[in-house]
Every structure is written in structure tokens, then in C-alpha cells.
Scaffold this motif. Structure first.
Motif, PDB file in Angstrom:
ATOM      1  N   ARG A  98      59.374   2.802  33.277  1.00 51.37           N
ATOM      2  CA  ARG A  98      59.829   2.838  31.880  1.00 51.37           C
ATOM      3  C   ARG A  98      60.520   1.526  31.488  1.00 51.37           C
ATOM      4  O   ARG A  98      60.331   1.020  30.379  1.00 51.37           O
ATOM      5  CB  ARG A  98      60.774   4.015  31.668  1.00 51.37           C
ATOM      6  N   ALA A  99      61.300   0.973  32.406  1.00 51.24           N
ATOM      7  CA  ALA A  99      62.004  -0.268  32.104  1.00 51.24           C
ATOM      8  C   ALA A  99      61.049  -1.441  31.922  1.00 51.24           C
ATOM      9  O   ALA A  99      61.338  -2.378  31.167  1.00 51.24           O
ATOM     10  CB  ALA A  99      62.998  -0.581  33.223  1.00 51.24           C
ATOM     11  N   ALA A 100      59.907  -1.400  32.590  1.00 47.87           N
ATOM     12  CA  ALA A 100      58.962  -2.519  32.533  1.00 47.87           C
ATOM     13  C   ALA A 100      58.030  -2.450  31.329  1.00 47.87           C
ATOM     14  O   ALA A 100      57.543  -3.486  30.865  1.00 47.87           O
ATOM     15  CB  ALA A 100      58.127  -2.557  33.815  1.00 47.87           C
ATOM     16  N   LEU A 101      57.769  -1.262  30.806  1.00 48.79           N
ATOM     17  CA  LEU A 101      56.775  -1.118  29.748  1.00 48.79           C
ATOM     18  C   LEU A 101      57.177  -1.873  28.489  1.00 48.79           C
ATOM     19  O   LEU A 101      58.363  -1.929  28.134  1.00 48.79           O
ATOM     20  CB  LEU A 101      56.573   0.360  29.406  1.00 48.79           C
ATOM     21  N   PRO A 102      56.201  -2.425  27.790  1.00 45.85           N
ATOM     22  CA  PRO A 102      56.522  -3.129  26.538  1.00 45.85           C
ATOM     23  C   PRO A 102      56.957  -2.158  25.449  1.00 45.85           C
ATOM     24  O   PRO A 102      56.655  -0.965  25.507  1.00 45.85           O
ATOM     25  CB  PRO A 102      55.190  -3.809  26.182  1.00 45.85           C
ATOM     26  N   ALA A 103      57.647  -2.679  24.468  1.00 42.50           N
ATOM     27  CA  ALA A 103      58.068  -1.858  23.333  1.00 42.50           C
ATOM     28  C   ALA A 103      56.838  -1.241  22.666  1.00 42.50           C
ATOM     29  O   ALA A 103      55.791  -1.881  22.529  1.00 42.50           O
ATOM     30  CB  ALA A 103      58.836  -2.716  22.339  1.00 42.50           C
ATOM     31  N   GLY A 104      56.965   0.021  22.301  1.00 45.48           N
ATOM     32  CA  GLY A 104      55.862   0.711  21.636  1.00 45.48           C
ATOM     33  C   GLY A 104      54.927   1.433  22.569  1.00 45.48           C
ATOM     34  O   GLY A 104      53.990   2.097  22.124  1.00 45.48           O
ATOM     35  N   CYS A 105      55.148   1.322  23.891  1.00 43.93           N
ATOM     36  CA  CYS A 105      54.311   2.031  24.875  1.00 43.93           C
ATOM     37  C   CYS A 105      55.177   3.040  25.615  1.00 43.93           C
ATOM     38  O   CYS A 105      56.221   2.690  26.172  1.00 43.93           O
ATOM     39  CB  CYS A 105      53.691   1.048  25.863  1.00 43.93           C
ATOM     40  N   THR A 106      54.753   4.276  25.617  1.00 40.86           N
ATOM     41  CA  THR A 106      55.484   5.336  26.300  1.00 40.86           C
ATOM     42  C   THR A 106      54.727   5.774  27.545  1.00 40.86           C
ATOM     43  O   THR A 106      53.535   5.501  27.696  1.00 40.86           O
ATOM     44  CB  THR A 106      55.685   6.548  25.377  1.00 40.86           C
ATOM     45  N   ALA A 107      55.433   6.467  28.439  1.00 40.13           N
ATOM     46  CA  ALA A 107      54.827   6.947  29.683  1.00 40.13           C
ATOM     47  C   ALA A 107      55.107   8.436  29.848  1.00 40.13           C
ATOM     48  O   ALA A 107      56.246   8.881  29.672  1.00 40.13           O
ATOM     49  CB  ALA A 107      55.364   6.178  30.873  1.00 40.13           C
ATOM     50  N   ASP A 108      54.060   9.177  30.178  1.00 36.41           N
ATOM     51  CA  ASP A 108      54.202  10.583  30.562  1.00 36.41           C
ATOM     52  C   ASP A 108      54.099  10.660  32.077  1.00 36.41           C
ATOM     53  O   ASP A 108      53.174  10.088  32.669  1.00 36.41           O
ATOM     54  CB  ASP A 108      53.102  11.433  29.927  1.00 36.41           C
ATOM     55  N   PHE A 109      55.020  11.393  32.694  1.00 40.26           N
ATOM     56  CA  PHE A 109      55.083  11.442  34.155  1.00 40.26           C
ATOM     57  C   PHE A 109      54.737  12.835  34.671  1.00 40.26           C
ATOM     58  O   PHE A 109      55.165  13.851  34.099  1.00 40.26           O
ATOM     59  CB  PHE A 109      56.473  11.063  34.647  1.00 40.26           C
ATOM     60  N   GLY A 110      53.955  12.858  35.751  1.00 42.13           N
ATOM     61  CA  GLY A 110      53.611  14.116  36.398  1.00 42.13           C
ATOM     62  C   GLY A 110      53.716  13.993  37.902  1.00 42.13           C
ATOM     63  O   GLY A 110      53.629  12.896  38.462  1.00 42.13           O
ATOM     64  N   VAL A 111      53.918  15.128  38.549  1.00 44.49           N
ATOM     65  CA  VAL A 111      53.935  15.224  40.003  1.00 44.49           C
ATOM     66  C   VAL A 111      53.012  16.364  40.397  1.00 44.49           C
ATOM     67  O   VAL A 111      53.110  17.465  39.844  1.00 44.49           O
ATOM     68  CB  VAL A 111      55.357  15.497  40.544  1.00 44.49           C
ATOM     69  N   GLN A 112      52.094  16.107  41.330  1.00 39.62           N
ATOM     70  CA  GLN A 112      51.240  17.157  41.875  1.00 39.62           C
ATOM     71  C   GLN A 112      51.768  17.516  43.247  1.00 39.62           C
ATOM     72  O   GLN A 112      51.835  16.661  44.134  1.00 39.62           O
ATOM     73  CB  GLN A 112      49.783  16.692  41.948  1.00 39.62           C
ATOM     74  N   THR A 113      52.141  18.791  43.432  1.00 36.28           N
ATOM     75  CA  THR A 113      52.822  19.198  44.650  1.00 36.28           C
ATOM     76  C   THR A 113      52.197  20.461  45.237  1.00 36.28           C
ATOM     77  O   THR A 113      51.588  21.261  44.521  1.00 36.28           O
ATOM     78  CB  THR A 113      54.315  19.458  44.361  1.00 36.28           C
ATOM     79  N   ASN A 114      52.363  20.625  46.553  1.00 35.15           N
ATOM     80  CA  ASN A 114      51.932  21.880  47.173  1.00 35.15           C
ATOM     81  C   ASN A 114      52.971  22.978  46.998  1.00 35.15           C
ATOM     82  O   ASN A 114      52.742  24.123  47.394  1.00 35.15           O
ATOM     83  CB  ASN A 114      51.594  21.682  48.661  1.00 35.15           C
ATOM     84  N   GLY A 115      54.117  22.634  46.432  1.00 34.07           N
ATOM     85  CA  GLY A 115      55.101  23.635  46.046  1.00 34.07           C
ATOM     86  C   GLY A 115      56.074  24.060  47.127  1.00 34.07           C
ATOM     87  O   GLY A 115      57.067  24.721  46.824  1.00 34.07           O
ATOM     88  N   THR A 116      55.819  23.709  48.368  1.00 35.66           N
ATOM     89  CA  THR A 116      56.629  24.246  49.455  1.00 35.66           C
ATOM     90  C   THR A 116      58.068  23.740  49.439  1.00 35.66           C
ATOM     91  O   THR A 116      58.955  24.384  50.004  1.00 35.66           O
ATOM     92  CB  THR A 116      56.000  23.904  50.819  1.00 35.66           C
ATOM     93  N   LEU A 117      58.309  22.603  48.800  1.00 40.35           N
ATOM     94  CA  LEU A 117      59.641  22.006  48.798  1.00 40.35           C
ATOM     95  C   LEU A 117      60.353  22.158  47.463  1.00 40.35           C
ATOM     96  O   LEU A 117      61.469  21.660  47.290  1.00 40.35           O
ATOM     97  CB  LEU A 117      59.546  20.516  49.164  1.00 40.35           C
ATOM     98  N   LEU A 118      59.729  22.850  46.525  1.00 42.21           N
ATOM     99  CA  LEU A 118      60.332  22.996  45.204  1.00 42.21           C
ATOM    100  C   LEU A 118      61.527  23.935  45.233  1.00 42.21           C
ATOM    101  O   LEU A 118      61.493  24.996  45.862  1.00 42.21           O
ATOM    102  CB  LEU A 118      59.305  23.522  44.202  1.00 42.21           C
ATOM    103  N   THR A 119      62.571  23.548  44.528  1.00 42.43           N
ATOM    104  CA  THR A 119      63.733  24.401  44.294  1.00 42.43           C
ATOM    105  C   THR A 119      64.035  24.361  42.802  1.00 42.43           C
ATOM    106  O   THR A 119      63.525  23.506  42.060  1.00 42.43           O
ATOM    107  CB  THR A 119      64.967  23.894  45.056  1.00 42.43           C
ATOM    108  N   ALA A 120      64.875  25.270  42.365  1.00 44.37           N
ATOM    109  CA  ALA A 120      65.262  25.285  40.958  1.00 44.37           C
ATOM    110  C   ALA A 120      65.928  23.969  40.574  1.00 44.37           C
ATOM    111  O   ALA A 120      65.675  23.416  39.483  1.00 44.37           O
ATOM    112  CB  ALA A 120      66.191  26.467  40.696  1.00 44.37           C
TER     113      ALA A 120
END
Length: 391
Positions: A98-120
Motif C-alpha cells: 500500500r505504501a508503494a502504490l501510486p496515488a489513485g491505485c488501490t489494492a484488495d488483499f486476500g489470503v487463501q488458507t487451509n483453515g487449520t490455524l485460523l482463530t477469531a
């Protein structure tokens, strides 16, 4: 600019950047094409991505965004299992981009996980900074996930079921479920159990296979279409079942039948817009190619010495961005080519010198599914069709 034409060639920039943040996994799924497949390059790569590699990757993404005047990019933090690092490095990686992106460009972030380490706490922490989380499972019951075990052979389902419940309670963070088809599992049970988890999106993935390393169940011979039949059963349940999750493979095919471009590598002829950066900074093609042979995804490029525009020009990338012209003769002459698109590129490989210029090893199955969906769509639309009055 994005979509700019130089000479006769349209420049379609990358818009999805898959950053490998951990090159190991805490599961040993029996069908994994990364750790049980022919490409073992993961063994020589750093287990976790160094901060300097992330910063350089962020600079390269920003450079690409400026060059092509992109207003938005998608960043997927991937593995292995990305949550083996814990959430804090993921937050740092997102902040660097996000800090590197030029003005006017946004970023959507995703994580693909097997779920075994997820907590609330992890879900809430990542969700608060705009992450969306995708879950990889084979169904919504212990039996359907029997192939997803840890390195000691213990089932992953108890932990994954907890993760599914946590994500269900946080719909703004839940991106959806990826499910690799197990042809031995009952399609109605798989779909029903996944629908019960109430994801916003489902995607059913054909097992990565090719002509030289065929699927677990033979297709095509004698008119057999086991994977197509499996998916047709699920389609009918989805089509007739009222409100439910979006099923990506079905909505992609429906859109293509109605003249819309594809946004998936599984079907259609739209150019590939995704690129991988591994933990050592190597720029690679999509991971699915690793199911073909050692080095199939490699480009020889890296973020320290090369730009993403140079990756666009790589022959392997270019071959997957030429639409109909990149297909073999049989596919180019097929009536379904605009919808099928030759299928997943990795599924076309044959180790006989023809490489990827073949139909998908799932050709017959894809034809079965596409024709079935087209017939259901036609039956739905035709009785209600009214030609406009002319004067």
C-alpha cells in the motif's frame, strides 16, 4: 495505459499478484500437486519471504501500476500455508504494498488458507485491515476431507470446521471456498455440505492432470465424462436450489454463453492477468503448471532484476495471452472454443513434443458441462422470450 495498443498487439497488464509468503505447508494432502508433484523447486526456496523481497516486490507492483495507469490491483498472499507466519507479517506485507502504490491505485488483499490455524483474533485482525479470507476444503464433513491430513496423518477437519464457523460469523471477511473435485465423492453430498457452510462463493476445481499424467478416472474414452457428469449434477442442484452461493465455474460459463468475457483460467479466452512471486523473488507463471513437469512455471526472471512488463513478454506468459491463436488446431475449429477456451492451460500438456498445444485432458467433460448448462439456460430463457413489436 491499461489496455493500450502498441502496433497490433493489445497490452493487457497484470492486475493480480500472488505473493508466496510461506513455501511450506502444515498439511500433506494426498492429491497436492505442489508437494507431491513433479516440481520440487519449493525445496530450495526460503520457507518465509524476506522483508527485503516484499519491499522490492511492492516497488515492482507500483512500477507496473504507474506504467499502465491501473486504478486497482489484487494482491493474494499465498503458500504453502500463509498463516504459518502468523498474522503480523501479513499485515506488514500489505502495508509495504500500500505504501508503494501510486496515488489513485488501490489494492484488495486476500489470503487463501487451509483453515487449520485460523482463530477469531486472526480473522478479526486481518479483516480490520481489509483482508478477505478464502478457505480450501473438500466438503463439509469429516469423511469428505479424508484426503486433507497433516504430516502425521491426522485429520484436519476438526480445526477446519471451527474455522468455517468463525468465517460464517464474519461474512464481510469470508471470500469463499475452493474445492478440488474428488470423483469418488457423491456430488450431491459435497455440494449440500458446502452450501450448509454458507460461503459467498464456491469454486469447484478439476484435479490438476494432463495427457501424460492423466486424471484419477479416465475421461473421453468410450464417451465417458465422469467429471462432466459430476459437475452437471452439482449444476442442477445449484440452478434449481434457490438462493445460494455463487459457484464460479458455473457463473463463468453462463457469462461466456451470454457473450461476457471470462475472468478465470479454467474457461474462456481472456488473457491471463495473474503472476506469481515466490519467496525468493522469482517471477513465475501460475502454480498449476507445476503439475506438468519440473520448471514448467519458471520464467528465469525475478523482482530484483526484472520488471513485470518483462514478465508480460516472456514466451510462456505470451502463449497464455493470445486467445484462440494460442490453441491447437482441434480447439480452434471447435464450436465451443469461445466458451471452453481450451480449458485450463496446465491440463493441455503432453510430453510428446506438442507441449501445451493440445485440448484439455478434460475436453470431453468440459463439452458435457458446457452443453448441459447451455441447454438449461435455453430452456429457461426461450419460453419467456418475447420479440419486440415492429412498426
Amino acid at each position: 495505459m491499461a489496455g493500450e495498443t502498441t502496433g497490433r498487439t493489445a497490452v493487457v497488464p497484470f492486475r493480480q499478484f500472488v505473493l508466496k509468503v510461506h513455501s511450506r505447508c502444515n498439511l500433506a494432502c494426498t492429491y497436492c500437486y505442489i508437494y507431491a508433484g513433479p516440481d520440487r523447486s519449493w525445496r530450495t526456496r526460503p520457507p518465509t519471504v524476506p522483508a527485503a523481497t516484499v519491499r522490492q516486490t511492492a516497488r515492482r507492483i507500483a512500477e507496473h501500476a504507474r506504467t499502465h495507469r491501473l486504478r486497482a490491483v489484487r494482491i493474494d498472499l499465498h503458500g504453502g500455508e500463509p498463516l504459518l507466519t502468523g498474522p503480523d507479517p501479513l499485515l506488514d506485507q500489505a502495508a509495504a504494498v500500500r505504501a508503494a502504490l501510486p496515488a489513485g491505485c488501490t489494492a484488495d488483499f486476500g489470503v487463501q488458507t487451509n483453515g487449520t490455524l485460523l482463530t477469531a483474533d486472526i480473522i478479526d485482525t486481518l479483516g480490520a485491515t481489509g483482508f478477505r479470507l478464502g478457505l480450501s476444503v473438500d466438503g463439509g464433513t469429516p469423511g469428505l476431507n479424508r484426503r486433507r491430513v497433516d504430516h502425521a496423518g491426522r485429520p484436519s477437519w476438526p480445526a477446519v470446521s471451527r474455522a468455517a464457523g468463525l468465517l460464517h460469523d464474519r461474512p464481510g471477511v469470508f471470500a469463499g471456498i475452493l474445492c478440488t473435485i474428488d470423483i469418488t465423492a457423491d456430488p450431491a453430498e459435497v455440494y449440500g455440505s458446502l452450501r450448509a457452510l454458507d460461503p459467498p462463493m464456491l469454486d469447484f476445481l478439476l484435479p490438476h492432470a494432463n495427457w501424460s499424467s492423466p486424471p484419477p478416472v479416465t475421461t473421453g474414452k468410450g464417451g465417458r465424462t465422469p467429471y462432466g457428469d459430476w459437475l452437471c449434477t452439482v449444476f442442477d442442484l445449484w440452478w434449481d436450489g434457490g438462493p445460494g452461493p455463487r459457484v464460479r465455474v458455473f457463473t463463468e460459463i453462463l457469462g461466456l454463453l451470454l457473450g461476457r468475457p471470462s475472468s478465470s483460467e479454467a474457461v474462456g479466452l481472456s488473457p491471463v492477468v495473474a503472476v506469481i512471486v515466490d519467496t525468493d523473488g522469482a517471477i513465475e507463471q501460475v502454480d498449476s503448471l507445476k503439475s506438468a513437469y519440473e520448471g514448467a512455471a519458471a520464467t528465469g526472471l525475478d523482482v530484483f532484476h526484472h520488471t513485470f512488463d518483462q514478465a508480460l513478454a516472456h514466451p510462456g506468459m505470451a502463449a497464455r495471452r493470445t486467445g484462440r491463436d494460442g490453441l491447437g488446431d482441434r480447439c480452434r475449429g471447435c464450436a465451443l472454443v469461445e466458451v471452453c477456451g481450451g480449458g485450463n492451460y496446465a491440463h493441455r500438456y503432453r510430453a510428446d513434443g506438442t507441449g501445451f498445444r493440445n485440448p484439455s485432458v478434460y475436453c470431453a467433460d468440459l463439452e458435457r458441462l458446457i452443453r448441459h448448462i447451455a441447454a438449461r439456460l435455453k430452456a429457461e430463457v426461450t419460453p419467456n422470450w418475447r420479440y419486440p413489436h415492429t412498426t
